[in-house]
Design a protein around this motif. Sequence first.
Motif, short mmCIF file in Angstrom:
data_model
loop_
_atom_site.label_atom_id
_atom_site.label_comp_id
_atom_site.label_asym_id
_atom_site.label_seq_id
_atom_site.Cartn_x
_atom_site.Cartn_y
_atom_site.Cartn_z
N MET A 147 -23.23 -40.78 -2.23
CA MET A 147 -23.82 -39.67 -1.50
C MET A 147 -24.05 -40.06 -0.04
O MET A 147 -23.78 -39.29 0.88
CB MET A 147 -25.13 -39.28 -2.19
N LEU A 148 -24.51 -41.29 0.18
CA LEU A 148 -24.76 -41.79 1.53
C LEU A 148 -23.47 -41.78 2.34
O LEU A 148 -23.46 -41.36 3.51
CB LEU A 148 -25.31 -43.22 1.42
N GLY A 149 -22.38 -42.21 1.72
CA GLY A 149 -21.08 -42.20 2.41
C GLY A 149 -20.72 -40.80 2.88
O GLY A 149 -20.32 -40.60 4.03
N LEU A 170 -21.82 -63.60 -3.47
CA LEU A 170 -22.57 -62.54 -4.15
C LEU A 170 -22.90 -61.42 -3.17
O LEU A 170 -22.73 -60.23 -3.47
CB LEU A 170 -23.87 -63.10 -4.75
N THR A 171 -23.38 -61.82 -1.98
CA THR A 171 -23.75 -60.83 -0.97
C THR A 171 -22.54 -59.98 -0.59
O THR A 171 -22.62 -58.75 -0.54
CB THR A 171 -24.29 -61.53 0.29
N LEU A 172 -21.41 -60.66 -0.33
CA LEU A 172 -20.22 -59.92 0.08
C LEU A 172 -19.73 -59.00 -1.03
O LEU A 172 -19.26 -57.90 -0.76
CB LEU A 172 -19.11 -60.91 0.47
N THR A 173 -19.86 -59.47 -2.27
CA THR A 173 -19.41 -58.64 -3.38
C THR A 173 -20.22 -57.35 -3.47
O THR A 173 -19.67 -56.26 -3.65
CB THR A 173 -19.54 -59.40 -4.71
N TYR A 174 -21.54 -57.49 -3.33
CA TYR A 174 -22.35 -56.28 -3.39
C TYR A 174 -22.01 -55.37 -2.21
O TYR A 174 -21.95 -54.14 -2.35
CB TYR A 174 -23.85 -56.60 -3.41
N GLY A 175 -21.79 -55.98 -1.04
CA GLY A 175 -21.38 -55.20 0.12
C GLY A 175 -20.08 -54.46 -0.14
O GLY A 175 -19.95 -53.26 0.14
N LEU A 176 -19.11 -55.17 -0.73
CA LEU A 176 -17.81 -54.57 -1.02
C LEU A 176 -17.96 -53.42 -2.02
O LEU A 176 -17.40 -52.33 -1.83
CB LEU A 176 -16.87 -55.63 -1.59
N GLY A 177 -18.74 -53.66 -3.08
CA GLY A 177 -18.95 -52.62 -4.08
C GLY A 177 -19.59 -51.38 -3.46
O GLY A 177 -19.17 -50.25 -3.72
N SER A 178 -20.60 -51.61 -2.62
CA SER A 178 -21.28 -50.48 -1.96
C SER A 178 -20.31 -49.75 -1.05
O SER A 178 -20.29 -48.51 -1.00
CB SER A 178 -22.46 -50.98 -1.14
N ALA A 179 -19.49 -50.53 -0.31
CA ALA A 179 -18.54 -49.90 0.61
C ALA A 179 -17.55 -49.04 -0.16
O ALA A 179 -17.17 -47.95 0.30
CB ALA A 179 -17.79 -50.98 1.40
N LEU A 180 -17.14 -49.49 -1.34
CA LEU A 180 -16.24 -48.68 -2.17
C LEU A 180 -16.89 -47.34 -2.51
O LEU A 180 -16.23 -46.29 -2.48
CB LEU A 180 -15.89 -49.41 -3.45
N ALA A 181 -18.20 -47.40 -2.86
CA ALA A 181 -18.91 -46.16 -3.17
C ALA A 181 -18.95 -45.26 -1.94
O ALA A 181 -18.75 -44.05 -2.01
CB ALA A 181 -20.32 -46.47 -3.66
N GLY A 182 -19.21 -45.87 -0.75
CA GLY A 182 -19.27 -45.10 0.49
C GLY A 182 -17.94 -44.45 0.80
O GLY A 182 -17.87 -43.29 1.23
#
Lengths: 337, 295
Positions: free
Chosen positions: B52-54, B198-210
């Motif tokens: 939704m944020l994306g 771990l940090t980058l992975t969560y960032g990547l996952g979030s970016a995919l959602a965005g």
Amino acid sequence: MSEGTSEMLEETSDMAELTLRETSARTPAWLEWTLVGLAILALLAAPFFVYPIFLMKMLCFALFACAFNLLLGYTGLLSFGHATFFGGAAYFTAHAVKVWGWPPEAGILLGMAGAALLGLVMGFFAIRRQGIYFAMITLALSQMFFFFCVQAPFTQGEDGIQGVPRGVLLGVLDLNVSINMYYFVLAVFLLGVFAIWRIVNSPFGMILRSIRENENRAISLGYSVASYKLAAFIMSAALAGLAGSLKAIVFQFATLTDVTWQMSGEVILMTLLGGIGTMVGPVIGASLVVGLENTLATSGFPVTIATGLIFMVCVLIFRRGIVGELYARVLGRAGKG
Amino acid sequence: MTMIFGIPVQAFLGQLLVGLINGSFYAMLSLGLAVIFGLLRVINFAHGAQYMLGAFIGYLLLTYLGIGYWPALILAPLIVGLFGIVVERLALSRLYDTDPLYGLLFTFGLALVLEGIFRYYYGVSGNPYAVPPLLSGGTNLGFMFLPNYRGWVVVASLIVCFGTWALIEKTRLGSYLRAATENPHLVQAFGVNVPLLLTLTYGLGSALAGLAGILAAPVYQVSPLMGSDLIIVVFAVVVVGGMGSILGAIVTGYMLGLAEGLTKVFYPEASNLVVFVIMAIVLLVRPAGLFGRDA
């Protein structure tokens, strides 16, 4: 068969003794009973000081949270779908009382039975997976029930079932009188909490705890873990249903709000905030959340933001909840000394 | 007019296309969930809110700064990804040695806050987001009319899904990631910075959602509730597919989207329910999920 059962009971009583000793070393029994007695007295006197509708709402949600805690706190299963039982039972009771003209006690029993049946179905599927998957499955199934409620004609869609008569309890007690209604709700609440307390402290409850602590060991001890989990799930569902039915009678309506995933989240929050796996925690958590919502309702500050923030803070800073932290700090130290 | 099973072929293909579009989003979102869960053992409930944020970032960029669709396609995932990195550093990283359920509960709270904020300022009604001029209009394929933007969504989601798959399965960074999934301590001992991973992975996952969010903006309306409605279906998708494999998440996403589209043709009342029914059947037949490795 009988041999196996007696063996099981023996083992169970051993475990029960162990845990009982553990608790009695930590909390003086007289203190606990005095506090419980005082709390009951306070609840008896409360309607003369506080708005009864608010108190009844609090008690309904407190019972709901206690029922939920039976599953999360004592069996270690996080259900993300308890709104199904709460809201579902509210619909069943409201329909039975309003459309079929049943008396309130029969309506409430029907709501409980319906919730237990829903619990049987949801539990049957959900116990096939553990942990995080269990949470996701219960959430998905409860969303399915939500869609069912949106479409089913008897729930009357967006309007909900309105104007449910409170009726006369057992043909004697007129529930339209606010004070009668309050004492009935209080009685049901105390009965429900007592039932949960009995379940938790029975041999059956000990087996549930052993599943929570170490599921594989419980399996290797020969317990049929799946059926214990399912039984706990159904009991929790039925008691959550009792709370929902009661709420339908008190507020005289049943709507979609009570079957949404937000409601499932809310009961998790109440339990988490008060203290997972404590008897009193969910009651306190529920009172605080209901109180907060009542306050925010007039302030214009969105409730979801507040709820979300409390969730985050609880998880990050005090995972044991208010009562859990209290036990750990005050009584934990006293027990050691 | 040509008919299939007593239904006009146009309507049939139309619903199938809607199913394929929904499936594209299911695939992208369940992929992100699987990537995050694989390494962090956290079920990211905020995934729907990040989607939704994306979409909202795209909408806000256009409304207030006049930045159009194409730059937003880069900016929105970037901002959501950065947001994810901050969340991971400040909060999630403190929860790794607790029960994984706490990660779920924390991200649930985060989702409530994000949704609450946007609901407070923008209400619950949807805001339209125009299709970029380059992709407006449609193409007549002879057997059906395909709106260009919808075609683009399918193509883009396929690129995103298989790009992510290749990143994880075929590159050196991906091999570190997979190794850290199996045994983080050993990988750390070999000198790989696992916390950073771990940090980058969560960032990547979030970016995919965005990214999924900004792709969705012109298809669905931009609304604060768009994520939470979707995420529960995606959870069911994840249960069906099992989170063991990246490819499994992608395939299951498209499959269930199509199944939903088909149900809309034959029995519209059940189209909301079909994904959940399939989930229940899979739980009976193969509790670990279609592509799951362990129970």
